[in-house]
Design a protein around this motif. Structure first.
Motif, PDB file in Angstrom:
ATOM      1  N   ALA A  22       1.092  -1.472   0.115  1.00  0.00           N
ATOM      2  CA  ALA A  22      -0.217   0.403   0.040  1.00  0.00           C
ATOM      3  C   ALA A  22       0.824   0.944  -0.036  1.00  0.00           C
ATOM      4  O   ALA A  22       0.943   2.351  -0.260  1.00  0.00           O
ATOM      5  N   TYR A  23       2.242   1.567   0.685  1.00  0.00           N
ATOM      6  CA  TYR A  23       2.849   2.014   0.279  1.00  0.00           C
ATOM      7  C   TYR A  23       4.362   1.948   0.726  1.00  0.00           C
ATOM      8  O   TYR A  23       4.604   1.330   1.791  1.00  0.00           O
ATOM      9  N   PRO A  24       4.788   2.705  -0.405  1.00  0.00           N
ATOM     10  CA  PRO A  24       4.812   3.561  -0.736  1.00  0.00           C
ATOM     11  C   PRO A  24       3.768   3.010  -2.298  1.00  0.00           C
ATOM     12  O   PRO A  24       3.712   1.742  -2.407  1.00  0.00           O
ATOM     13  N   PRO A  25       2.881   4.434  -3.064  1.00  0.00           N
ATOM     14  CA  PRO A  25       2.512   3.242  -4.366  1.00  0.00           C
ATOM     15  C   PRO A  25       2.916   1.746  -4.884  1.00  0.00           C
ATOM     16  O   PRO A  25       4.564   1.884  -5.304  1.00  0.00           O
ATOM     17  N   LEU A  26       2.357   1.130  -4.886  1.00  0.00           N
ATOM     18  CA  LEU A  26       3.071   0.089  -5.689  1.00  0.00           C
ATOM     19  C   LEU A  26       4.018  -0.086  -6.873  1.00  0.00           C
ATOM     20  O   LEU A  26       4.615  -0.016  -7.717  1.00  0.00           O
ATOM     21  N   ASP A  27       2.815   1.128  -8.084  1.00  0.00           N
ATOM     22  CA  ASP A  27       4.166   1.174  -8.901  1.00  0.00           C
ATOM     23  C   ASP A  27       4.824   1.511  -8.975  1.00  0.00           C
ATOM     24  O   ASP A  27       5.693   1.245  -9.822  1.00  0.00           O
ATOM     25  N   GLU A  28       5.109   2.546  -8.205  1.00  0.00           N
ATOM     26  CA  GLU A  28       5.657   3.278  -8.009  1.00  0.00           C
ATOM     27  C   GLU A  28       7.167   2.530  -7.663  1.00  0.00           C
ATOM     28  O   GLU A  28       8.339   2.996  -7.708  1.00  0.00           O
ATOM     29  N   SER A  29       6.944   1.989  -6.119  1.00  0.00           N
ATOM     30  CA  SER A  29       8.120   1.027  -5.658  1.00  0.00           C
ATOM     31  C   SER A  29       8.298   0.105  -6.840  1.00  0.00           C
ATOM     32  O   SER A  29       9.613  -0.422  -6.801  1.00  0.00           O
ATOM     33  N   LEU A  30       7.001  -0.831  -7.789  1.00  0.00           N
ATOM     34  CA  LEU A  30       8.251  -1.565  -8.707  1.00  0.00           C
ATOM     35  C   LEU A  30       8.834  -0.773  -9.765  1.00  0.00           C
ATOM     36  O   LEU A  30       9.327  -1.387 -10.227  1.00  0.00           O
ATOM     37  N   ALA A  31       8.460   0.128  -9.739  1.00  0.00           N
ATOM     38  CA  ALA A  31       9.472   0.762 -11.581  1.00  0.00           C
ATOM     39  C   ALA A  31      10.770   1.172 -10.570  1.00  0.00           C
ATOM     40  O   ALA A  31      11.260   1.859 -11.221  1.00  0.00           O
ATOM     41  N   ASN A  32      10.572   2.098  -8.858  1.00  0.00           N
ATOM     42  CA  ASN A  32      12.106   1.279  -8.605  1.00  0.00           C
ATOM     43  C   ASN A  32      12.864   0.694  -8.225  1.00  0.00           C
ATOM     44  O   ASN A  32      13.910   0.476  -8.710  1.00  0.00           O
ATOM     45  N   ILE A  33      12.368  -0.158  -7.953  1.00  0.00           N
ATOM     46  CA  ILE A  33      12.851  -1.712  -8.446  1.00  0.00           C
ATOM     47  C   ILE A  33      13.336  -1.783  -9.068  1.00  0.00           C
ATOM     48  O   ILE A  33      14.549  -1.851  -9.845  1.00  0.00           O
ATOM     49  N   ALA A  34      12.334  -1.806 -10.636  1.00  0.00           N
ATOM     50  CA  ALA A  34      12.819  -1.916 -12.046  1.00  0.00           C
ATOM     51  C   ALA A  34      14.420  -0.714 -12.332  1.00  0.00           C
ATOM     52  O   ALA A  34      15.494  -1.381 -12.997  1.00  0.00           O
TER      53      ALA A  34
END
Length: 207
Positions: A22-34
């Motif tokens: 839920a936090y940080p927003p999932l789409d943001e954390s996944l993008a940063n992991i990538a």
């Protein structure tokens, strides 16, 4: 300084399963992991993928289930080693320590899920083993929790762990800050300092 990036439990369970980040927003954390994985690969930094496994009767991470599978953010990229674990620390009961030692790794960068569980456990374990630890604030994440001890939102929980990490166990940075350091071949500038953190906390409590 020789780094490795450890990508912890980026599995479907946290995306479409029973533990939605839920936090940080999932789409943001996944993008940063990538982005972190791509930057590591481009700079010759080894990437270790970690996968949580549970018995097939478990409601989460049941071996062979969709939730157990690594998310496409990881599977669509290359990584150098895969660690399967059953406990929170990525070192516990695995060959991670031996693998890192054999390659002369000195600095371990943490990304993935969950902030306060497997990420924090791995970071503390790494610090106790003598590694310099980096913790990516926006490439990690968690969800709200409630039990007999109380209730905490995902944001509160995530922020509290980051503060604790920076105070003693790991240098906390955004993915962009980390990538910039990687490209310069530099370490993160702000180091953990428990005395400075407690001094600043006392000052803040008086205002």
């Amino acid at each position: 300084m020789k780094r490795a990036l450890i990508v912890i439990d980026v599995q479907n369970e946290y995306v479409t399963g029973n533990l939605p980040i839920a936090y940080p927003p999932l789409d943001e954390s996944l993008a940063n992991i990538a982005a972190a994985m791509d930057a590591a690969s481009a700079s010759g930094i080894p990437v270790i993928a970690v996968q949580q496994a549970a018995p097939d009767t478990s409601p989460i991470f049941a071996r062979g289930s969709h939730g157990f599978a690594l998310h496409e953010t990881v599977t669509s990229r290359t990584y150098d080693h895969l660690v399967e674990k059953a406990l929170p620390s990525s070192f516990a009961g695995t060959d991670l320590g031996e693998w890192l030692t054999a390659r002369g790794i000195e600095t371990l960068t943490i990304a993935g899920y969950m902030t306060q569980n497997c990420d924090e456990s791995t970071a503390r374990d790494a610090a106790h083993r003598g590694y310099t630890v980096e913790f990516l604030s926006d490439a990690t994440g968690t969800l709200a929790m409630s039990n007999r001890a109380g209730t905490v939102t995902a944001e509160e929980l995530h922020r509290a762990v980051l503060v604790v990490m920076q105070s003693r166990f790991a240098a906390v940075a955004t993915t962009a800050e980390w990538i910039n350091a990687v490209r310069r071949g530099a370490s993160l500038e702000e180091k953990p300092n428990i005395f400075a953190s407690t001094e600043a906390g006392r000052r803040a409590s008086r205002t």
